[in-house]
Design an enzyme around this catalytic site. Sequence first.
Site, PDB file in Angstrom:
ATOM      1  N   GLU A 205      -1.877  11.789  -2.872  1.00 10.82           N
ATOM      2  CA  GLU A 205      -1.112  10.653  -3.389  1.00 10.82           C
ATOM      3  C   GLU A 205      -0.478  10.938  -4.747  1.00 10.82           C
ATOM      4  O   GLU A 205      -0.085  10.018  -5.461  1.00 10.82           O
ATOM      5  CB  GLU A 205      -2.010   9.417  -3.433  1.00 10.82           C
ATOM      6  CG  GLU A 205      -2.470   9.027  -2.032  1.00 10.82           C
ATOM      7  CD  GLU A 205      -3.325   7.783  -2.000  1.00 10.82           C
ATOM      8  OE1 GLU A 205      -3.661   7.251  -3.082  1.00 10.82           O
ATOM      9  OE2 GLU A 205      -3.663   7.337  -0.895  1.00 10.82           O
ATOM     10  N   LYS A 335      -2.940  -3.521   4.047  1.00 15.88           N
ATOM     11  CA  LYS A 335      -2.311  -2.351   4.655  1.00 15.88           C
ATOM     12  C   LYS A 335      -1.774  -2.764   6.023  1.00 15.88           C
ATOM     13  O   LYS A 335      -2.556  -3.103   6.918  1.00 15.88           O
ATOM     14  CB  LYS A 335      -3.316  -1.209   4.812  1.00 15.88           C
ATOM     15  CG  LYS A 335      -3.796  -0.598   3.511  1.00 15.88           C
ATOM     16  CD  LYS A 335      -4.866   0.460   3.772  1.00 15.88           C
ATOM     17  CE  LYS A 335      -5.260   1.188   2.502  1.00 15.88           C
ATOM     18  NZ  LYS A 335      -6.409   2.113   2.732  1.00 15.88           N
TER      19      LYS A 335
END
EC number: 4.2.1.11
Length: 426
Positions: A205, A335
């Site tokens: 990330e 999400k």
Amino acid sequence: MAIIEAVGAREILDSRGNPTIEVEVALDDGTTARAGVPSGASTGAFEAVERRDGDKTRYGGKGVEDAVHTVIDTIAPEVLGFDASEQRLLDTTLIDLDGSSNKGKLGANAILGVSLAVARAAADSADLPLFRYVGGPNAHLLPVPMMNILNGGSHADSNVDVQEFMVAPIGAPSFREALRRGAEVYHALKSVLKERGLATGLGDEGGFAPNLPSNRDALDLILVAVEKAGYSAGTDVALALDVASTEFFSDGAYQFEGRPHTPEEMVAYYTQLIADYPMVSIEDPLSEDEWDSWAHLVSETGDRVQIVGDDLFVTNPERLAKGIELKAANSLLVKVNQIGTLTETLDAVTLAQRSGFTAMVSHRSGETEDTTIADLSVAVNAGQIKTGAPARGERINKYNQLLRIEDELGDAAVYAGRTAFPRLQG
């Protein structure tokens, strides 16, 4: 009214070089739109099922050609002729067509691709930005970027247990300034790591992924970086964690920092951590089925810090309702691919916010160039977004989209800042 005229799909690559699905939708007014579906590295056991081919001769079994064919051969014939603005009807149709409890028949990746592509097409057809189309006239709140600047756990090849160490620029006056502050701390951290002879390679990330003696060492390095960048820890920039503790939980114990820990020891560890550091949020501090331990942690610390359920809730309204009843958390991680449709995602956020929970919209470690979650965070006035470090294009494009949204909103734009964390107030 704009009618769905064509639905197509293709296999593309995500940010880890693994296949994922992209869906493209065409409407009868000439509008076309597409959506790419992300994929996680640390996934909750209760997430909607992502369909993979399993053919080891292609992409190590991670191909999504079956999901592509499902969209083209099974889903498309069912949704052609639908009014693209009827999102709930469309998503309900997709859920019913699948017929399983976890979207395992058609695959959540196939279903979500269609759900998001149709929403974007409908927004474009209505000549509205996606955040306005989904959120209506009240969508105006720019989120605090929860920037994962040091990666561990499943997101990095290092010895650090905690998956994400984040900075939250809570003291900034605008999203633009928050992004600048986060980026400056990120670059300062790189300098600090170099000065100490530590690795500056990046995790999935975009955060740095050094080997460190302990998780506290990671927090200490970040505090040095905050000061080096010219900011005050706790006032300008706060800290946050995603522990992803399910990843190191087995046989009733947490294999943490070199030895087994009981749930009670983990609660004591976090309680002390909150006392010692300017912490505003801890995500997945305990395993996804340890409901009683979660409730214990909230009773000990929930008045001072945000306790976020990710694997615990998997953006599922049913699991969230249980957590609300048990007081097992006070915040929902959002999400879209955990639940598989836009409608169910919005329902989960609504339930959370009506129950006094905060909500943090999140990316996955395997991302695409799709920017839907940036718009979604503003659409639901979440006040928080987690989409990685200020590095790597698939992370930066979400931040850049939020800059555009802030510009588009003009004087109506409000940066959430400290108000995103109600336990900081007063």
